[in-house]
Design an enzyme around this catalytic site. Structure first.
Site, PDB file in Angstrom:
ATOM      1  N   THR A   1      -0.308  -4.330   3.990  1.00 18.27           N
ATOM      2  CA  THR A   1       0.755  -5.329   4.080  1.00 18.27           C
ATOM      3  C   THR A   1       1.545  -5.414   2.779  1.00 18.27           C
ATOM      4  O   THR A   1       2.682  -5.857   2.793  1.00 18.27           O
ATOM      5  CB  THR A   1       0.154  -6.715   4.386  1.00 18.27           C
ATOM      6  OG1 THR A   1      -0.973  -6.918   3.526  1.00 18.27           O
ATOM      7  CG2 THR A   1      -0.298  -6.815   5.830  1.00 18.27           C
TER       8      THR A   1
ATOM      9  N   LEU B   1     -12.480   0.745  -4.439  1.00 20.34           N
ATOM     10  CA  LEU B   1     -12.602  -0.516  -5.177  1.00 20.34           C
ATOM     11  C   LEU B   1     -11.639  -0.565  -6.367  1.00 20.34           C
ATOM     12  O   LEU B   1     -11.787  -1.376  -7.274  1.00 20.34           O
ATOM     13  CB  LEU B   1     -14.052  -0.720  -5.647  1.00 20.34           C
ATOM     14  CG  LEU B   1     -15.099  -0.766  -4.516  1.00 20.34           C
ATOM     15  CD1 LEU B   1     -16.496  -0.921  -5.093  1.00 20.34           C
ATOM     16  CD2 LEU B   1     -14.806  -1.906  -3.542  1.00 20.34           C
TER      17      LEU B   1
ATOM     18  N   ASP C   1      -3.528  -4.038  -5.843  1.00 22.62           N
ATOM     19  CA  ASP C   1      -4.717  -3.763  -6.654  1.00 22.62           C
ATOM     20  C   ASP C   1      -4.535  -4.254  -8.088  1.00 22.62           C
ATOM     21  O   ASP C   1      -5.423  -4.885  -8.665  1.00 22.62           O
ATOM     22  CB  ASP C   1      -5.016  -2.259  -6.658  1.00 22.62           C
ATOM     23  CG  ASP C   1      -5.156  -1.711  -5.253  1.00 22.62           C
ATOM     24  OD1 ASP C   1      -5.387  -2.505  -4.323  1.00 22.62           O
ATOM     25  OD2 ASP C   1      -5.028  -0.484  -5.081  1.00 22.62           O
TER      26      ASP C   1
END
Ligand code: GLA
Length: 388
Positions: A39, A131, A178
């Site tokens: 998104t 991650l 991120d």
């Protein structure tokens, strides 16, 4: 080793390599995205949190214009002149830290006039697990250079600098999520970010108080966002927005989906439906967290996974298996996290069932003939900071 020990070790290693003490040590975390996948580059909503896995950067300015980087995760020492650093002469792991220097240059910093720097990096963020080991490097170096070069950029600006480095120096067409999570994260909380306005709010997660843990299941299926599927999904989203005559999919609501189905092919429609419903799920998650707490978000996490599996088609069999088995072992909700095509799944799990989830997922992987997953818990943690 404790985090303090790793920070101290990074400073010791810096001194051993560069023959003088570092000016300081800065660190920045990896992230887990709780919900809001693909998104960010559609100007939508995301809800990531920073985790207790970090990258530490010991940094010291130099008297010339050179930049040298070393790390515990590569034998390679890379040296460039700051005045000539650019996407064309960067590759490999050093493109992340040195790409930050270049991206600061793109934001008005005169690199030819700056003192160069040496940096030594250490990290506990697993690479390739989804991650954001990359955002952790970018956040630590961005914060260190901002401070040592006395630039005074705010954290949302440093997040954009990190994204520019990632997009141009590394070559991955990723969004702003991120870097925002790594720089803005707060203990026990998530970062609710509107990727259009770039305004963010801190949302309490309260996992521990509710007796919940976040289990990470790293499938060991490695992914790269610099190639293939990620860019293809991004292109589909742009095609969907163009077919609807809007600037981005942020401008499309659930009520517009019937019309969307009429003006695009089925595959593009399903890509659009994922993004539009995922934005709604982020808002529903924030509302549920605020009104009822984390025990109320399980079903929304599950629905997000189904949407990524069936509509956006970015899951892989290992992620699907991890999600199903974690749920059967008692997780209250589970989904793949990050860009997809590999990486990790998350399972929101009652603390007393973490061992059960771990055992059950591991067994299922073995029976399916998949590489053994790595399974561990993470806690929502503080974002980038100076250690000393
Ligand atoms: C990767 C990218 C992010 C975001 C996610 C998908 O992590 O780096 O910008 O697009 O994929 O949500």
């Amino acid at each position: 080793m404790t985090h303090d020990d790793i920070a101290t070790q990074a400073a010791t290693d810096f001194e051993a390599q560069f023959g003088r003490p570092a000016d300081g040590v800065w660190s920045s975390p990896g992230r887990v995205n709780l919900i809001g996948e693909h998104t960010d580059y559609n100007e939508g909503f995301v809800l990531p949190f920073a985790i207790d896995r970090r990258t530490w950067a010991a940094v010291g300015l130099r008297d010339d214009n050179a930049a040298r980087v070393t790390s515990t995760f590569s034998d390679e020492e890379v040296e460039v002149e700051l005045s000539s650093v650019g996407p064309d002469n960067l590759d490999g792991w050093s493109a992340y830290p040195l790409g930050i220097a270049w991206a600061l240059g793109q934001n008005g910093v005169d690199l030819a006039e700056q003192r160069g720097f040496d940096a030594h990096l250490d990290s506990t963020v697993p690479v390739g697990a989804g991650l954001s080991s990359s955002a952790a490097i970018e956040g630590a170096i961005a914060l260190a250079l901002d401070e040592r070069w006395q630039l005074g950029f705010d954290r949302p600006t440093l997040a954009r600098v990190g994204q520019l480095a990632e997009n141009e120096a590394v070559g991955a067409p990723t969004g702003i999520m991120d870097q925002s999570a790594s720089l803005l994260g707060r203990r026990d909380s998530a970062v609710f970010l509107d990727c259009r306005s770039l305004r963010s709010e801190i949302v309490d997660l309260g996992f521990a108080d509710a007796g919940l843990a976040i289990v990470i299941i790293d499938t060991k299926v490695s992914h790269s966002h610099a190639t293939g599927g990620y860019a293809a999904r991004r292109a589909s989203c742009e095609a969907g927005a163009a077919a609807l005559g809007v600037e981005s999919l942020r401008d499309v609501g659930v009520a517009d989906l019937d019309r969307a189905r009429e003006v695009m092919d089925d595959e593009t429609f399903r890509r659009v439906r994922h993004v539009v419903t995922e934005n709604a799920r982020v808002l529903a998650t924030v509302r549920a967290l605020r009104e009822s707490g984390p025990l109320a978000i399980g079903e929304i996490l599950d629905a997000s996974h189904v949407s990524m599996r069936d509509d956006f088609e970015i899951s892989v069999p290992q992620l699907d298996l991890a999600v199903v088995e974690a749920r059967e072992a008692g997780a209250i909700g589970a989904r793949m996290t990050g860009g997809g095509f590999g990486g990790a799944a998350i399972a929101l799990t009652p603390i007393e069932l973490v061992d059960e989830v771990t055992a059950r997922v591991s067994d299922a992987f073995e029976r399916a003939g998949f590489t053994a997953p790595e399974i561990f818990t993470v806690t929502p943690s503080d974002g980038a900071k100076r250690e000393f």
